[in-house]
Design a protein around this motif. Sequence first.
Motif, mmCIF file in Angstrom:
data_model
loop_
_atom_site.group_PDB
_atom_site.id
_atom_site.type_symbol
_atom_site.label_atom_id
_atom_site.label_comp_id
_atom_site.label_asym_id
_atom_site.label_seq_id
_atom_site.Cartn_x
_atom_site.Cartn_y
_atom_site.Cartn_z
ATOM 1 N N GLU A 16 37.695 39.862 50.393
ATOM 2 C CA GLU A 16 38.061 38.451 50.219
ATOM 3 C C GLU A 16 38.038 38.064 48.740
ATOM 4 O O GLU A 16 38.916 37.333 48.269
ATOM 5 C CB GLU A 16 37.114 37.542 50.996
ATOM 6 C CG GLU A 16 37.256 37.632 52.495
ATOM 7 C CD GLU A 16 36.178 36.889 53.247
ATOM 8 O OE1 GLU A 16 36.484 36.393 54.347
ATOM 9 O OE2 GLU A 16 35.036 36.793 52.747
ATOM 10 N N LEU A 17 37.045 38.565 48.018
ATOM 11 C CA LEU A 17 36.960 38.283 46.581
ATOM 12 C C LEU A 17 38.148 38.882 45.843
ATOM 13 O O LEU A 17 38.718 38.242 44.948
ATOM 14 C CB LEU A 17 35.652 38.835 46.008
ATOM 15 C CG LEU A 17 34.387 38.089 46.371
ATOM 16 C CD1 LEU A 17 33.173 38.881 45.947
ATOM 17 C CD2 LEU A 17 34.372 36.710 45.726
ATOM 18 N N GLN A 18 38.522 40.080 46.215
ATOM 19 C CA GLN A 18 39.661 40.730 45.557
ATOM 20 C C GLN A 18 40.960 39.980 45.858
ATOM 21 O O GLN A 18 41.835 39.858 44.997
ATOM 22 C CB GLN A 18 39.747 42.191 45.975
ATOM 23 C CG GLN A 18 38.605 43.000 45.399
ATOM 24 C CD GLN A 18 38.504 44.394 45.961
ATOM 25 O OE1 GLN A 18 38.982 44.671 47.054
ATOM 26 N NE2 GLN A 18 37.851 45.270 45.224
ATOM 27 N N GLN A 19 41.065 39.450 47.061
ATOM 28 C CA GLN A 19 42.236 38.662 47.420
ATOM 29 C C GLN A 19 42.273 37.361 46.607
ATOM 30 O O GLN A 19 43.325 36.978 46.093
ATOM 31 C CB GLN A 19 42.232 38.346 48.913
ATOM 32 C CG GLN A 19 43.436 37.564 49.370
ATOM 33 C CD GLN A 19 43.382 37.249 50.848
ATOM 34 O OE1 GLN A 19 42.374 37.445 51.506
ATOM 35 N NE2 GLN A 19 44.477 36.740 51.376
ATOM 36 N N ARG A 20 41.115 36.702 46.469
ATOM 37 C CA ARG A 20 41.035 35.475 45.651
ATOM 38 C C ARG A 20 41.381 35.771 44.201
ATOM 39 O O ARG A 20 42.050 34.985 43.533
ATOM 40 C CB ARG A 20 39.629 34.876 45.715
ATOM 41 C CG ARG A 20 39.232 34.253 47.025
ATOM 42 C CD ARG A 20 39.899 32.925 47.311
ATOM 43 N NE ARG A 20 39.455 31.831 46.497
ATOM 44 C CZ ARG A 20 38.482 30.992 46.800
ATOM 45 N NH1 ARG A 20 37.814 31.159 47.919
ATOM 46 N NH2 ARG A 20 38.177 29.995 46.003
ATOM 47 N N LEU A 21 40.923 36.928 43.706
ATOM 48 C CA LEU A 21 41.226 37.330 42.333
ATOM 49 C C LEU A 21 42.735 37.475 42.144
ATOM 50 O O LEU A 21 43.296 36.990 41.156
ATOM 51 C CB LEU A 21 40.514 38.640 41.989
ATOM 52 C CG LEU A 21 40.786 39.209 40.605
ATOM 53 C CD1 LEU A 21 40.315 38.251 39.515
ATOM 54 C CD2 LEU A 21 40.103 40.556 40.452
ATOM 55 N N GLN A 22 43.386 38.123 43.091
ATOM 56 C CA GLN A 22 44.837 38.294 43.019
ATOM 57 C C GLN A 22 45.543 36.936 43.022
ATOM 58 O O GLN A 22 46.485 36.719 42.253
ATOM 59 C CB GLN A 22 45.327 39.158 44.191
ATOM 60 C CG GLN A 22 46.795 39.492 44.121
ATOM 61 C CD GLN A 22 47.146 40.324 42.907
ATOM 62 O OE1 GLN A 22 46.369 41.151 42.464
ATOM 63 N NE2 GLN A 22 48.317 40.091 42.355
ATOM 64 N N GLN A 23 45.076 36.016 43.846
ATOM 65 C CA GLN A 23 45.668 34.674 43.901
ATOM 66 C C GLN A 23 45.502 33.939 42.571
ATOM 67 O O GLN A 23 46.437 33.289 42.091
ATOM 68 C CB GLN A 23 45.031 33.847 45.020
ATOM 69 C CG GLN A 23 45.377 34.315 46.407
ATOM 70 C CD GLN A 23 44.550 33.627 47.478
ATOM 71 O OE1 GLN A 23 43.591 32.923 47.188
ATOM 72 N NE2 GLN A 23 44.929 33.829 48.732
ATOM 73 N N ILE A 59 31.363 38.603 39.886
ATOM 74 C CA ILE A 59 30.766 38.696 41.225
ATOM 75 C C ILE A 59 31.229 39.965 41.933
ATOM 76 O O ILE A 59 30.445 40.602 42.654
ATOM 77 C CB ILE A 59 31.065 37.417 42.022
ATOM 78 C CG1 ILE A 59 30.322 36.261 41.347
ATOM 79 C CG2 ILE A 59 30.651 37.562 43.476
ATOM 80 C CD1 ILE A 59 30.630 34.908 41.867
ATOM 81 N N ILE A 60 32.478 40.365 41.721
ATOM 82 C CA ILE A 60 32.951 41.632 42.298
ATOM 83 C C ILE A 60 32.132 42.792 41.745
ATOM 84 O O ILE A 60 31.700 43.680 42.488
ATOM 85 C CB ILE A 60 34.463 41.823 42.028
ATOM 86 C CG1 ILE A 60 35.273 40.865 42.899
ATOM 87 C CG2 ILE A 60 34.888 43.263 42.277
ATOM 88 C CD1 ILE A 60 36.743 40.800 42.561
ATOM 89 N N THR A 61 31.873 42.777 40.443
ATOM 90 C CA THR A 61 31.067 43.830 39.822
ATOM 91 C C THR A 61 29.647 43.826 40.376
ATOM 92 O O THR A 61 29.086 44.888 40.666
ATOM 93 C CB THR A 61 31.043 43.657 38.291
ATOM 94 O OG1 THR A 61 32.387 43.673 37.815
ATOM 95 C CG2 THR A 61 30.261 44.766 37.626
ATOM 96 N N GLU A 62 29.069 42.647 40.540
ATOM 97 C CA GLU A 62 27.717 42.540 41.111
ATOM 98 C C GLU A 62 27.670 43.174 42.500
ATOM 99 O O GLU A 62 26.755 43.934 42.815
ATOM 100 C CB GLU A 62 27.295 41.081 41.229
ATOM 101 C CG GLU A 62 26.915 40.417 39.948
ATOM 102 C CD GLU A 62 26.600 38.941 40.128
ATOM 103 O OE1 GLU A 62 26.686 38.424 41.277
ATOM 104 O OE2 GLU A 62 26.290 38.294 39.118
ATOM 105 N N LYS A 63 28.646 42.858 43.318
ATOM 106 C CA LYS A 63 28.671 43.386 44.697
ATOM 107 C C LYS A 63 28.874 44.899 44.711
ATOM 108 O O LYS A 63 28.268 45.597 45.507
ATOM 109 C CB LYS A 63 29.741 42.671 45.516
ATOM 110 C CG LYS A 63 29.352 41.266 45.892
ATOM 111 C CD LYS A 63 30.280 40.718 46.946
ATOM 112 C CE LYS A 63 29.826 39.347 47.360
ATOM 113 N NZ LYS A 63 28.998 39.371 48.544
ATOM 114 N N GLN A 64 29.740 45.399 43.814
ATOM 115 C CA GLN A 64 29.967 46.836 43.763
ATOM 116 C C GLN A 64 28.713 47.583 43.320
ATOM 117 O O GLN A 64 28.380 48.635 43.851
ATOM 118 C CB GLN A 64 31.128 47.153 42.823
ATOM 119 C CG GLN A 64 32.464 46.765 43.394
ATOM 120 C CD GLN A 64 33.615 46.916 42.420
ATOM 121 O OE1 GLN A 64 33.404 46.969 41.210
ATOM 122 N NE2 GLN A 64 34.831 46.979 42.936
#
Length: 70
Positions: A16-23, A59-64
């Motif tokens: 979902e975060l990656q999708q928001r990033l793309q948007q 936040i994506i980096t934190e989760k990864q």
Amino acid sequence: MKPLKPEDLRKLSLPELQQRLQQEMERLFQLRQNKAMRKLSDTASIRITRHNIARLHTIITEKQRAQKSA
């Protein structure tokens, strides 16, 4: 346009975060395009969108990293 809140973003899953990033990246492209054509009246939205992209990357980096250590 309002800035995204980190606490709300942390509740989302990685896809979902990656999708928001793309948007947000697409939105930034459109804003820059409108600015170049002199159609953009709210130039602050470019800055807010750039900051939102940075928040999403963080936040994506934190989760990864959390997934790697777990």
